[in-house]
Design a protein around this motif. Structure first.
Motif, PDB file in Angstrom:
ATOM      1  N   GLY A  30       0.795  -1.242   0.000  1.00 21.00           N
ATOM      2  CA  GLY A  30       0.000   0.000   0.000  1.00 21.00           C
ATOM      3  C   GLY A  30       0.818   1.278   0.000  1.00 21.00           C
ATOM      4  O   GLY A  30       0.450   2.260  -0.630  1.00 21.00           O
ATOM      5  N   GLU A  31       1.928   1.244   0.698  1.00 17.66           N
ATOM      6  CA  GLU A  31       2.736   2.468   0.814  1.00 17.66           C
ATOM      7  C   GLU A  31       3.569   2.741  -0.440  1.00 17.66           C
ATOM      8  O   GLU A  31       4.085   3.825  -0.619  1.00 17.66           O
ATOM      9  CB  GLU A  31       3.691   2.379   2.019  1.00 17.66           C
ATOM     10  N   GLU A  32       3.701   1.698  -1.284  1.00 16.16           N
ATOM     11  CA  GLU A  32       4.535   1.876  -2.480  1.00 16.16           C
ATOM     12  C   GLU A  32       3.712   2.354  -3.658  1.00 16.16           C
ATOM     13  O   GLU A  32       2.546   2.034  -3.780  1.00 16.16           O
ATOM     14  CB  GLU A  32       5.165   0.532  -2.889  1.00 16.16           C
ATOM     15  N   GLU A  33       4.335   3.106  -4.543  1.00 19.01           N
ATOM     16  CA  GLU A  33       3.677   3.522  -5.788  1.00 19.01           C
ATOM     17  C   GLU A  33       3.981   2.461  -6.824  1.00 19.01           C
ATOM     18  O   GLU A  33       4.913   2.602  -7.594  1.00 19.01           O
ATOM     19  CB  GLU A  33       4.254   4.837  -6.285  1.00 19.01           C
ATOM     20  N   GLY A  34       3.253   1.386  -6.849  1.00 19.61           N
ATOM     21  CA  GLY A  34       3.634   0.361  -7.818  1.00 19.61           C
ATOM     22  C   GLY A  34       2.421  -0.366  -8.357  1.00 19.61           C
ATOM     23  O   GLY A  34       1.337  -0.310  -7.786  1.00 19.61           O
ATOM     24  N   LEU A  36       2.006  -3.519  -8.464  1.00 20.66           N
ATOM     25  CA  LEU A  36       1.665  -4.716  -7.687  1.00 20.66           C
ATOM     26  C   LEU A  36       0.496  -4.417  -6.747  1.00 20.66           C
ATOM     27  O   LEU A  36      -0.421  -5.227  -6.580  1.00 20.66           O
ATOM     28  CB  LEU A  36       2.896  -5.176  -6.881  1.00 20.66           C
ATOM     29  N   HIS A  37       0.507  -3.229  -6.147  1.00 22.24           N
ATOM     30  CA  HIS A  37      -0.586  -2.854  -5.244  1.00 22.24           C
ATOM     31  C   HIS A  37      -1.908  -2.774  -6.007  1.00 22.24           C
ATOM     32  O   HIS A  37      -2.922  -3.317  -5.577  1.00 22.24           O
ATOM     33  CB  HIS A  37      -0.303  -1.515  -4.557  1.00 22.24           C
ATOM     34  N   ILE A  38      -1.874  -2.109  -7.136  1.00 24.25           N
ATOM     35  CA  ILE A  38      -3.100  -1.927  -7.923  1.00 24.25           C
ATOM     36  C   ILE A  38      -3.629  -3.295  -8.380  1.00 24.25           C
ATOM     37  O   ILE A  38      -4.815  -3.596  -8.229  1.00 24.25           O
ATOM     38  CB  ILE A  38      -2.826  -1.032  -9.167  1.00 24.25           C
ATOM     39  N   VAL A 120      -8.494   9.978  -8.486  1.00 28.26           N
ATOM     40  CA  VAL A 120      -8.180  11.383  -8.183  1.00 28.26           C
ATOM     41  C   VAL A 120      -6.672  11.632  -8.100  1.00 28.26           C
ATOM     42  O   VAL A 120      -6.206  12.721  -8.404  1.00 28.26           O
ATOM     43  CB  VAL A 120      -8.861  11.886  -6.868  1.00 28.26           C
ATOM     44  N   GLU A 121      -5.918  10.586  -7.686  1.00 25.63           N
ATOM     45  CA  GLU A 121      -4.483  10.794  -7.514  1.00 25.63           C
ATOM     46  C   GLU A 121      -3.726  10.649  -8.835  1.00 25.63           C
ATOM     47  O   GLU A 121      -2.885  11.481  -9.188  1.00 25.63           O
ATOM     48  CB  GLU A 121      -3.947   9.772  -6.500  1.00 25.63           C
ATOM     49  N   ASP A 122      -4.047   9.580  -9.578  1.00 18.19           N
ATOM     50  CA  ASP A 122      -3.268   9.291 -10.786  1.00 18.19           C
ATOM     51  C   ASP A 122      -4.066   9.488 -12.074  1.00 18.19           C
ATOM     52  O   ASP A 122      -3.526   9.308 -13.166  1.00 18.19           O
ATOM     53  CB  ASP A 122      -2.746   7.837 -10.740  1.00 18.19           C
ATOM     54  N   TRP A 164     -10.420  10.362   0.096  1.00 17.20           N
ATOM     55  CA  TRP A 164     -10.388   8.945  -0.291  1.00 17.20           C
ATOM     56  C   TRP A 164      -9.184   8.225   0.307  1.00 17.20           C
ATOM     57  O   TRP A 164      -9.236   7.028   0.577  1.00 17.20           O
ATOM     58  CB  TRP A 164     -10.414   8.806  -1.819  1.00 17.20           C
ATOM     59  N   GLU A 165      -8.089   8.970   0.520  1.00 20.23           N
ATOM     60  CA  GLU A 165      -6.921   8.352   1.141  1.00 20.23           C
ATOM     61  C   GLU A 165      -7.238   7.945   2.581  1.00 20.23           C
ATOM     62  O   GLU A 165      -6.890   6.854   3.023  1.00 20.23           O
ATOM     63  CB  GLU A 165      -5.749   9.324   1.102  1.00 20.23           C
ATOM     64  N   GLU A 166      -7.949   8.861   3.290  1.00 18.85           N
ATOM     65  CA  GLU A 166      -8.352   8.553   4.676  1.00 18.85           C
ATOM     66  C   GLU A 166      -9.252   7.318   4.719  1.00 18.85           C
ATOM     67  O   GLU A 166      -9.047   6.411   5.517  1.00 18.85           O
ATOM     68  CB  GLU A 166      -9.151   9.731   5.280  1.00 18.85           C
ATOM     69  N   ILE A 167     -10.276   7.319   3.836  1.00 18.29           N
ATOM     70  CA  ILE A 167     -11.226   6.190   3.821  1.00 18.29           C
ATOM     71  C   ILE A 167     -10.477   4.900   3.480  1.00 18.29           C
ATOM     72  O   ILE A 167     -10.669   3.867   4.112  1.00 18.29           O
ATOM     73  CB  ILE A 167     -12.335   6.404   2.750  1.00 18.29           C
ATOM     74  N   HIS A 168      -9.613   4.987   2.462  1.00 28.18           N
ATOM     75  CA  HIS A 168      -8.898   3.794   1.989  1.00 28.18           C
ATOM     76  C   HIS A 168      -7.993   3.231   3.085  1.00 28.18           C
ATOM     77  O   HIS A 168      -8.025   2.034   3.378  1.00 28.18           O
ATOM     78  CB  HIS A 168      -8.077   4.163   0.755  1.00 28.18           C
ATOM     79  N   GLU A 169      -7.249   4.101   3.726  1.00 27.04           N
ATOM     80  CA  GLU A 169      -6.319   3.644   4.752  1.00 27.04           C
ATOM     81  C   GLU A 169      -7.064   3.116   5.982  1.00 27.04           C
ATOM     82  O   GLU A 169      -6.748   2.046   6.507  1.00 27.04           O
ATOM     83  CB  GLU A 169      -5.377   4.781   5.157  1.00 27.04           C
TER      84      GLU A 169
HETATM   85  C1  HEM Z   1      -7.828  -5.232  -0.292  1.00 23.54           C
HETATM   86  C2  HEM Z   1      -7.273  -4.426  -1.169  1.00 23.54           C
HETATM   87  C3  HEM Z   1      -6.427  -3.227  -0.772  1.00 23.54           C
HETATM   88  C4  HEM Z   1      -5.733  -2.979   0.382  1.00 23.54           C
HETATM   89  C5  HEM Z   1      -5.597  -3.856   1.596  1.00 23.54           C
HETATM   90  C6  HEM Z   1      -5.107  -1.672   0.227  1.00 23.54           C
HETATM   91  C7  HEM Z   1      -4.310  -1.049   1.171  1.00 23.54           C
HETATM   92  C8  HEM Z   1      -3.680   0.168   1.025  1.00 23.54           C
HETATM   93  C9  HEM Z   1      -2.877   0.845   2.017  1.00 23.54           C
HETATM   94  C10 HEM Z   1      -2.614   0.289   3.424  1.00 23.54           C
HETATM   95  C11 HEM Z   1      -2.431   2.013   1.477  1.00 23.54           C
HETATM   96  C12 HEM Z   1      -1.549   3.054   2.147  1.00 23.54           C
HETATM   97  C13 HEM Z   1      -2.441   4.182   2.596  1.00 23.54           C
HETATM   98  C14 HEM Z   1      -1.708   5.401   3.038  1.00 23.54           C
HETATM   99  O1  HEM Z   1      -0.675   5.290   3.712  1.00 23.54           O
HETATM  100  O2  HEM Z   1      -2.195   6.469   2.724  1.00 23.54           O
HETATM  101  C15 HEM Z   1      -2.941   2.081   0.121  1.00 23.54           C
HETATM  102  C16 HEM Z   1      -2.674   3.123  -0.773  1.00 23.54           C
HETATM  103  C17 HEM Z   1      -3.188   3.200  -2.043  1.00 23.54           C
HETATM  104  N1  HEM Z   1      -4.055   2.291  -2.655  1.00 23.54           N
HETATM  105 FE1  HEM Z   1      -4.732   0.589  -1.844  1.00 23.54          FE
HETATM  106  N2  HEM Z   1      -5.433  -1.172  -1.018  1.00 23.54           N
HETATM  107  C18 HEM Z   1      -6.241  -2.091  -1.659  1.00 23.54           C
HETATM  108  C19 HEM Z   1      -6.808  -1.987  -2.928  1.00 23.54           C
HETATM  109  C20 HEM Z   1      -6.582  -0.938  -3.803  1.00 23.54           C
HETATM  110  C21 HEM Z   1      -7.156  -0.813  -5.143  1.00 23.54           C
HETATM  111  C22 HEM Z   1      -8.127  -1.809  -5.797  1.00 23.54           C
HETATM  112  C23 HEM Z   1      -6.661   0.349  -5.684  1.00 23.54           C
HETATM  113  C24 HEM Z   1      -6.914   0.952  -7.044  1.00 23.54           C
HETATM  114  C25 HEM Z   1      -7.027   0.295  -8.134  1.00 23.54           C
HETATM  115  C26 HEM Z   1      -5.808   0.963  -4.695  1.00 23.54           C
HETATM  116  C27 HEM Z   1      -5.134   2.159  -4.859  1.00 23.54           C
HETATM  117  C28 HEM Z   1      -4.327   2.764  -3.941  1.00 23.54           C
HETATM  118  C29 HEM Z   1      -3.617   4.009  -4.169  1.00 23.54           C
HETATM  119  C30 HEM Z   1      -3.639   4.853  -5.453  1.00 23.54           C
HETATM  120  C31 HEM Z   1      -2.894   4.278  -2.978  1.00 23.54           C
HETATM  121  C32 HEM Z   1      -1.984   5.463  -2.717  1.00 23.54           C
HETATM  122  C33 HEM Z   1      -0.567   5.032  -3.013  1.00 23.54           C
HETATM  123  C34 HEM Z   1       0.408   6.132  -2.765  1.00 23.54           C
HETATM  124  O3  HEM Z   1       0.144   7.226  -3.249  1.00 23.54           O
HETATM  125  O4  HEM Z   1       1.404   5.872  -2.125  1.00 23.54           O
HETATM  126  N3  HEM Z   1      -5.773   0.158  -3.554  1.00 23.54           N
HETATM  127  N4  HEM Z   1      -3.705   0.957  -0.128  1.00 23.54           N
END
Ligand code: HEM
Ligand code: HEM
Length: 213
Positions: A30-34, A36-38, A120-122, A164-169
């Motif tokens: 999650g913390e990486e811009e890569g 693999l996360h997406i 919104v970010e990318d 969205w970053e707050e909600i996502h994290e």
């Molecule tokens: C179960 C699935 C997922 C988990 C557990 C997860 C978890 C995380 C975590 C822990 C972060 C770091 C948050 C922060 O420090 O602000 C993050 C960042 C992010 N996630 Fe996810 N995520 C998931 C799915 C997705 C999906 C489906 C997308 C989009 C296709 C996505 C896009 C992003 C983006 C764009 C960031 C910000 C990265 C950055 O700017 O460093 N994530 N995610």
């Protein structure tokens, strides 16, 4: 009695262990811009979408109708559990059933907020507008001096990103908490019912024991 009954069909088992792997990859990257996360995030979204469909048309113990029970049934299950005489269920028990629902809903919040953040970010993913709109809006805002302190995308975009970053994290961390509860639940109820639930999620089979009426 050593007879066994098939409880979890192959798709539920493949779903489960793929979800475990994809969830941890997504969480750890999650913390990486890569990519693999997406991609691991998309895999999680695909898996949970499949599971919802399978919850309606799948095999007997995979169906929501088998394990989503009325609150009174859950309370009764927990009461008897506290008295150390739990009712026995072949599929998910009533508390475990609601946990499955809660985990699936939370995973939808995590993945959909991830997609919004990605947009919104990318400016990428299914929630991103057509590239031409982004260019026009950016160009229009670049002319507006008031926007300087918010960077090139302006106040709304900066706020949207933070939101969205707050909600996502927060939802990803809440999910991790649920996973820990889930694993504790699997260990505890496995002991109480004298069953190896982890093995059952691998082989699909449990020892035959009648459900408590
Ligand atoms: C179960 C699935 C997922 C988990 C557990 C997860 C978890 C995380 C975590 C822990 C972060 C770091 C948050 C922060 O420090 O602000 C993050 C960042 C992010 N996630 Fe996810 N995520 C998931 C799915 C997705 C999906 C489906 C997308 C989009 C296709 C996505 C896009 C992003 C983006 C764009 C960031 C910000 C990265 C950055 O700017 O460093 N994530 N995610
Ligand atoms: C290594 C850690 C894990 C173990 C040992 C484990 C074990 C299990 C077991 C034994 C069951 C069946 C419970 C029952 O008999 O009622 C189950 C179900 C489930 N687990 Fe896990 N689990 C783990 C990690 C996870 C993770 C990380 C997630 C989600 C990200 C998850 C999501 C689920 C879901 C959604 C179900 C319901 C399965 C279905 O009906 O399709 N588990 N797990």
């Amino acid at each position: 009695m050593n007879e066994e009954i098939r409880v979890w069909d192959p798709l539920v088992r493949i779903f489960h262990w793929s979800l475990v792997i994809a969830f941890f990859i997504a969480y750890l990257t999650g913390e990486e811009e890569g990519s693999l996360h997406i991609w691991s995030g998309y895999v999680v979204l695909g898996l949970i979408s499949f599971r919802v469909v399978w919850g309606f048309i799948g095999t007997r113990y995979a169906r929501f109708s088998d394990f989503v029970r009325a609150p009174t049934v859950v309370i009764d299950y927990l009461k008897r559990l506290a008295e150390n005489r739990p009712r026995h269920y072949i599929g998910h028990n009533p508390a475990g059933g609601w946990m499955v629902v809660l985990m699936l809903v939370t995973l939808f919040v995590v993945t959909l907020s991830g997609l919004k953040l990605y947009a919104v970010e990318d400016g990428l993913g299914p929630f991103a507008g057509p590239p031409v709109t982004v260019t026009l809006i950016s160009a229009a805002r670049a002319d507006d001096d008031d926007d300087e302190e918010y960077g090139e995308f302006g106040e709304n975009e900066a706020e949207g990103e933070e939101f969205w970053e707050e909600i996502h994290e927060a939802s990803a961390n809440f999910m991790l908490f649920l996973v820990l509860l889930h694993i504790a639940g699997v260990i505890i109820s496995g002991r109480l019912h004298d069953e190896n639930l982890v093995k059952a999620m691998i082989t699909g089979k449990k020892k035959v024991r009648p459900e408590t009426p």
